[in-house]
Design a protein around this motif. Structure first.
Motif, mmCIF file in Angstrom:
data_model
loop_
_atom_site.group_PDB
_atom_site.id
_atom_site.type_symbol
_atom_site.label_atom_id
_atom_site.label_comp_id
_atom_site.label_asym_id
_atom_site.label_seq_id
_atom_site.Cartn_x
_atom_site.Cartn_y
_atom_site.Cartn_z
ATOM 1 N N UNK A 154 0.811 -1.221 0.000
ATOM 2 C CA UNK A 154 0.000 0.000 0.000
ATOM 3 C C UNK A 154 0.843 1.269 0.000
ATOM 4 N N UNK A 155 0.190 2.378 -0.236
ATOM 5 C CA UNK A 155 0.819 3.694 -0.130
ATOM 6 C C UNK A 155 0.561 4.261 1.258
ATOM 7 N N UNK A 156 1.558 4.944 1.816
ATOM 8 C CA UNK A 156 1.396 5.529 3.140
ATOM 9 C C UNK A 156 0.567 6.804 3.093
ATOM 10 N N UNK A 157 0.503 7.436 1.920
ATOM 11 C CA UNK A 157 -0.246 8.681 1.754
ATOM 12 C C UNK A 157 -1.168 8.558 0.552
ATOM 13 N N UNK A 158 -2.211 9.378 0.516
ATOM 14 C CA UNK A 158 -3.102 9.348 -0.644
ATOM 15 C C UNK A 158 -2.560 10.136 -1.827
ATOM 16 N N UNK A 159 -1.428 10.834 -1.636
ATOM 17 C CA UNK A 159 -0.854 11.625 -2.721
ATOM 18 C C UNK A 159 0.648 11.396 -2.760
ATOM 19 N N UNK A 160 1.303 11.942 -3.792
ATOM 20 C CA UNK A 160 2.750 11.835 -3.906
ATOM 21 C C UNK A 160 3.183 10.674 -4.787
ATOM 22 N N UNK A 161 4.510 10.541 -4.949
ATOM 23 C CA UNK A 161 5.071 9.493 -5.793
ATOM 24 C C UNK A 161 4.680 8.110 -5.297
ATOM 25 N N UNK A 162 4.689 7.925 -3.973
ATOM 26 C CA UNK A 162 4.333 6.622 -3.422
ATOM 27 C C UNK A 162 2.939 6.192 -3.814
ATOM 28 N N UNK A 163 1.996 7.129 -3.770
ATOM 29 C CA UNK A 163 0.616 6.805 -4.134
ATOM 30 C C UNK A 163 0.497 6.471 -5.612
ATOM 31 N N UNK A 164 1.331 7.085 -6.437
ATOM 32 C CA UNK A 164 1.281 6.836 -7.879
ATOM 33 C C UNK A 164 1.777 5.443 -8.234
ATOM 34 N N UNK A 165 2.855 5.009 -7.573
ATOM 35 C CA UNK A 165 3.498 3.752 -7.981
ATOM 36 C C UNK A 165 3.136 2.562 -7.095
ATOM 37 N N UNK A 166 2.595 2.799 -5.901
ATOM 38 C CA UNK A 166 2.294 1.703 -4.977
ATOM 39 C C UNK A 166 1.310 0.713 -5.601
#
Length: 241
Positions: A154-166
């Motif tokens: 999962x992504x730790x945040x609903x936005x940002x690079x992590x949310x895009x690639x998770x």
């Protein structure tokens, strides 16, 4: 997306960034890093040719990689260390990571990791296979991005690079990346050492990834950068023997 995100090479921005594009970029990350790996290996070769101390050649090669990637992964490692060391409260830890400045924990982590990387690469140079070690370590570090972005993470945040690639990479694709890297290492090094290096690099990234999912709730761009750097460290340690 892979080249523009992971290197300083100027390329046109992708027209659309969705899960398919993001997943493809993470799978192709090792290919995007090929110029960095080639340049680092060239510096190791030239340093050896010029008679530089192995430690100096290793530092120059790793410094060039950091410059060629905008220090993106080192910054992520420092921010992740600060976040994990700041508080057991998830929201506070993520807030610390978002600030971008490095605290004592992040600085200490950077210094120690870079010392280990430089010393390990110097050991590989002294052992006579520094050129290949630099390339395999850099490519494996980018290869673990497909693992960190595999389906189910999962992504730790609903936005940002992590949310895009998770969760954007199919698990079979992440497995293929691992197999290609392991096969390449086995062809270049004694099979046991090549395989050990790739496995150790993946285990190091997996350990940090598991800790961040537990503490932060998932991945962020900083976590991905931290996983790249600890993976490079693990590979170089195995290849320094």
């Amino acid at each position: 997306m892979a080249v523009g995100t992971l290197t300083t090479v100027r390329v046109p921005a992708p027209g659309v960034i969705d899960k398919r594009v993001a997943g493809g970029a993470m799978v192709l990350a090792p290919l995007a890093a090929l110029p960095l790996a080639a340049f680092a290996s060239l510096l190791v070769f030239l340093g050896d040719l010029a008679g530089l101390p192995a430690l100096a050649s290793a530092a120059l090669a790793l410094g060039a990689v950091a410059l060629g990637s905008r220090g993106l992964h080192l910054d992520g490692l420092a921010d992740t260390a600060d976040g994990l060391g700041a508080s057991y409260d998830r929201a506070r830890a993520l807030d610390v990571m978002r600030r971008g400045d490095s605290g004592p924990t992040g600085v200490a982590t950077l210094v120690l990791v870079l010392l280990v990387q430089t010393g390990a690469l110097a050991g590989a140079i002294s052992a006579g296979h520094g050129i290949a070690a630099a390339a395999i370590a850099i490519l494996t570090g980018r290869g673990v991005l497909s693992l960190c972005c595999a389906r189910g993470v999962p992504s730790a945040r609903p936005e940002g690079l992590g949310a895009t690639v998770a969760g954007s990479v199919p698990r079979w694709a992440a497995a293929v990346v691992f197999a290609v890297l392991a096969g390449s290492a086995v062809l270049v090094f004694p099979w046991w050492q090549g395989l050990t290096a790739i496995v150790l690099g993946y285990l190091a990234a997996s350990a940090l990834l598991a800790r961040c999912v537990q503490r932060l709730g998932g991945v962020t761009g900083d976590v991905l950068g931290g996983c790249v750097e600890v993976s490079v460290t693990g590979v170089l340690l195995a290849l320094s023997l």
